[in-house]
Motif scaffolding. Structure first.
Motif: not given
Length: 106
Positions: A16-25, A74-85
């Protein structure tokens, strides 16, 4: 020791891929918008950033720690940046890009 090895093996085997924390995003995006609008050091900027943290239930320290935790993985950061974008695009009304599937030519 055995249980630690088993727990590590189970965690390492999950696909399972890490998911971005929507609240943090959401908080991260609003903090960056506040910095762009009011600057990093202005009194109004500080007040707006304080209100953003309060809105999302973070203290300054908790927010920094949450961002650091994402940055350090690194994995969480990429997912986070995608969610931010995606969040920024949605705020700007930019539609999500949906990849076109090519049909097989026979």
């Amino acid at each position: 020791m055995f249980f630690g090895v088993v727990a590590f093996a189970l965690c390492a085997c999950t696909d399972s891929a890490p998911k971005a924390d929507k609240r943090l995003v959401a908080a991260f995006v609003e903090m960056r918008v506040a910095e762009q609008l009011y600057g990093g050091e202005s009194p109004m900027g500080r007040l707006v950033r304080r209100d953003v943290l309060k809105k999302y239930g973070y203290t300054r320290e908790e927010f920094i720690k949450a961002c650091d935790n994402v940055l350090d993985d690194g994995k969480r950061w990429m997912v986070f940046q995608t969610a931010v974008s995606n969040r920024i695009d949605s705020l700007l009304g930019i539609p999500k890009v949906i990849p076109v599937q090519k049909k097989d030519k026979k």
